[in-house]
Design an enzyme around this catalytic site. Structure first.
Site, PDB file in Angstrom:
ATOM      1  N   GLU A  55      22.949   9.422  20.623  1.00 57.96           N
ATOM      2  CA  GLU A  55      22.411   9.421  19.255  1.00 57.96           C
ATOM      3  C   GLU A  55      21.131  10.259  19.186  1.00 57.96           C
ATOM      4  OE1 GLU A  55      23.825   8.012  16.377  1.00 57.96           O
ATOM      5  OE2 GLU A  55      25.487   7.997  17.805  1.00 57.96           O
ATOM      6  N   TRP A  66      22.248  13.817  19.030  1.00 61.23           N
ATOM      7  CA  TRP A  66      22.696  14.157  17.670  1.00 61.23           C
ATOM      8  C   TRP A  66      21.496  14.573  16.821  1.00 61.23           C
ATOM      9  CZ3 TRP A  66      26.804  15.457  15.001  1.00 61.23           C
ATOM     10  CH2 TRP A  66      28.089  15.054  15.407  1.00 61.23           C
ATOM     11  N   TRP A  94      33.463  19.378  -8.212  1.00 60.90           N
ATOM     12  CA  TRP A  94      32.922  18.024  -8.243  1.00 60.90           C
ATOM     13  C   TRP A  94      32.953  17.491  -9.667  1.00 60.90           C
ATOM     14  CZ3 TRP A  94      32.456  16.319  -3.477  1.00 60.90           C
ATOM     15  CH2 TRP A  94      32.101  17.189  -2.443  1.00 60.90           C
ATOM     16  N   ASN A 152      23.367   2.242   9.651  1.00 63.84           N
ATOM     17  CA  ASN A 152      24.028   3.535   9.872  1.00 63.84           C
ATOM     18  C   ASN A 152      25.511   3.537   9.519  1.00 63.84           C
ATOM     19  OD1 ASN A 152      21.639   4.640  10.736  1.00 63.84           O
ATOM     20  ND2 ASN A 152      22.067   4.375  12.917  1.00 63.84           N
ATOM     21  N   TRP A 181      27.734  16.173  -2.649  1.00 66.08           N
ATOM     22  CA  TRP A 181      26.926  15.562  -1.587  1.00 66.08           C
ATOM     23  C   TRP A 181      25.430  15.788  -1.797  1.00 66.08           C
ATOM     24  CZ3 TRP A 181      23.693  18.650   1.251  1.00 66.08           C
ATOM     25  CH2 TRP A 181      23.982  20.018   1.305  1.00 66.08           C
ATOM     26  N   TRP A 236      25.033  14.133   5.564  1.00 67.11           N
ATOM     27  CA  TRP A 236      25.737  14.177   4.282  1.00 67.11           C
ATOM     28  C   TRP A 236      26.851  15.218   4.310  1.00 67.11           C
ATOM     29  CZ3 TRP A 236      26.447  11.401   0.023  1.00 67.11           C
ATOM     30  CH2 TRP A 236      25.598  10.305  -0.181  1.00 67.11           C
TER      31      TRP A 236
END
Length: 433
Positions: A257, A260, A288, A323, A341, A364
């Site tokens: 993590e 990341w 959208w 999360n 987004w 996102w």
């Protein structure tokens, strides 16, 4: 004649221990004035009770209290960084300014402008790597191109890692090198803010949390996460210490993590346009719906999907969201409601205590399917089956959705199967066009 000083400019590193740039400043042989600037260009966009500003002020207060024990103090200013630095340079004989690297587009532009000012004043601007283990071009492909897929990036990151990369630096034994100066410490009100009721919770990096991270991190009713993210965001803890703890565990999920985090930071560094543009331009054609009433219902946690609503209400009331639930709420906005987004990214940026541009944009776009190494667009979380997997006893939902199972609780804003088919159609059409 004025005394000669060096400045250490705190930014995303609100600590005076294990701080690379500060370490170098304190060993420079000159007296160090620590500085923090409440940047008016950033603050003017925030609500006056923003919890992150309260947190920063609290952390600076702690630092100032420690420095008072060494007859020193933090210089805290409010204004545009360039103008503030001009004033300081005029008032003090400054030979060097030390700070740590920042990788966001705004910060890069700010530091370029500051660097040009300092060159004109014959003042050295020394910046250091501190908030990451590896930065910029340190973990790249053999041909020098940046990785855009996490797995090979993480493998190279781990291959490259040595003890020197995560070794702590000693600042405490050099505290005597702070300038013996006392500066007025502004209140929140002095910079135009009021204290927030929302608080950043302490982090937990116990052996139990890290060793069991893989088993507990997906269940929002369990305190199975570290709560580290806002502390890493504002630098109240060093990335090196977190990596040290992660390496001590036989389970490497916690460490992954952290990798990341650095992956998304290097993506932002190499591809700054990803802040406002789809990383994968083939998705630019998605139409959208961007229904404002549905967006409002999502923001308020009134979609009729309990796990989504619990997450949004947790965010609104506490500044946090678990999360796993972040993925569910984000997927719901983009894929069930077909809302861009960027709308969701902006709302999270406003509310999250741990808001970090690289992580927010990266995650996102990952959920929306438009980013680097993203989840495939046809992966659409079912917010009801997610409850069965991760909150089967409804503990998390009941904590945050007080009207759950009451007559006042709204009906689902959209039917799941219909929304899924509509999403797949919109994405396919967007790609084809």
């Amino acid at each position: 004649m004025k005394d000669n000083y060096v400045l250490f400019w705190h930014r995303r590193d609100l600590r005076i221990e294990d701080n690379i740039g500060l370490h170098h400043a304190l060993k420079s042989g000159k007296k160090v004035i620590p500085l923090f600037i409440f940047d008016s260009d950033i603050l003017e966009k925030l609500p006056k009770d923003d919890a992150r500003v309260t947190f920063i002020h609290e952390e600076l207060t702690k630092i100032n209290k420690t420095l008072k024990n060494h007859d020193a103090s933090v210089m805290v200013k409010h204004g545009k960084p360039l103008e503030v630095l001009k004033e300081i340079i005029a008032a003090h004989e400054i030979s060097e300014i030390y700070t740590n690297h920042d990788y966001e587009p705004y910060a890069i532009a700010r530091d370029k402008e500051v660097g040009e000012l300092l060159v004109s004043k014959n003042i050295e601007f020394k910046t250091f790597k501190d908030q990451v283990i590896f930065e910029r071009d340190e973990v790249v492909k053999a041909d020098g191109d940046p990785y855009i897929i996490y797995t090979p990036y993480s493998k190279k990151w781990l291959e490259k890692l040595t003890k020197d990369d995560y070794a702590s630096v000693d600042c405490a034994s050099h505290y005597k090198n702070y300038a013996k100066l006392s500066f007025d410490f502004p209140s929140l009100e002095d910079i135009g803010f009021t204290a927030s009721d929302i608080k950043v919770l302490p982090y937990t990096m116990t052996e139990n949390i890290i060793d069991n991270y893989e088993d507990t991190r997906n269940f929002p009713a369990i305190e199975g996460t570290s709560r580290l993210s806002p502390h890493l965001r504002f630098g109240t803890i060093s990335a090196r210490r977190c990596v040290q703890n992660g390496l001590e565990s036989e389970n490497n999920i916690f460490l992954k993590e952290l990798i990341w985090r650095e992956f998304f930071m290097q993506i932002l560094w190499h591809f700054p346009k990803s802040v406002t543009n789809n990383f994968k331009s083939k998705y630019d054609g998605i139409k959208w719906r961007n229904n404002e009433d549905e967006y409002k219902a999502w923001c308020e946690g009134k979609t009729g999907y309990p796990l989504v609503d619990a997450g949004m209400r947790e965010l609104n009331e506490s500044g946090y969201m678990h999360n796993r639930v972040r993925m569910v709420t984000a997927s719901f906005l983009c894929k069930h409601l077909l809302i861009d987004w960027k709308w969701g990214e902006a709302y999270f940026a406003e509310k999250l205590l741990d808001f970090d541009l690289a992580q927010n944009v990266g995650n996102w776009q990952w959920v929306a399917g438009t980013g680097c190494d993203s989840s495939p667009y046809f992966r659409i979380f079912n917010p009801t089956s997610q409850i069965k997997k991760f909150d089967k006893d409804h503990e998390y939902i009941k904590k945050w959705v007080e009207d759950y199972q009451e007559l006042t609780y709204p009906s689902p804003i959209v039917e799941h199967k219909f929304a899924r088919e509509r999403c797949l159609s919109a994405y396919k059409s967007g790609i084809e066009n």
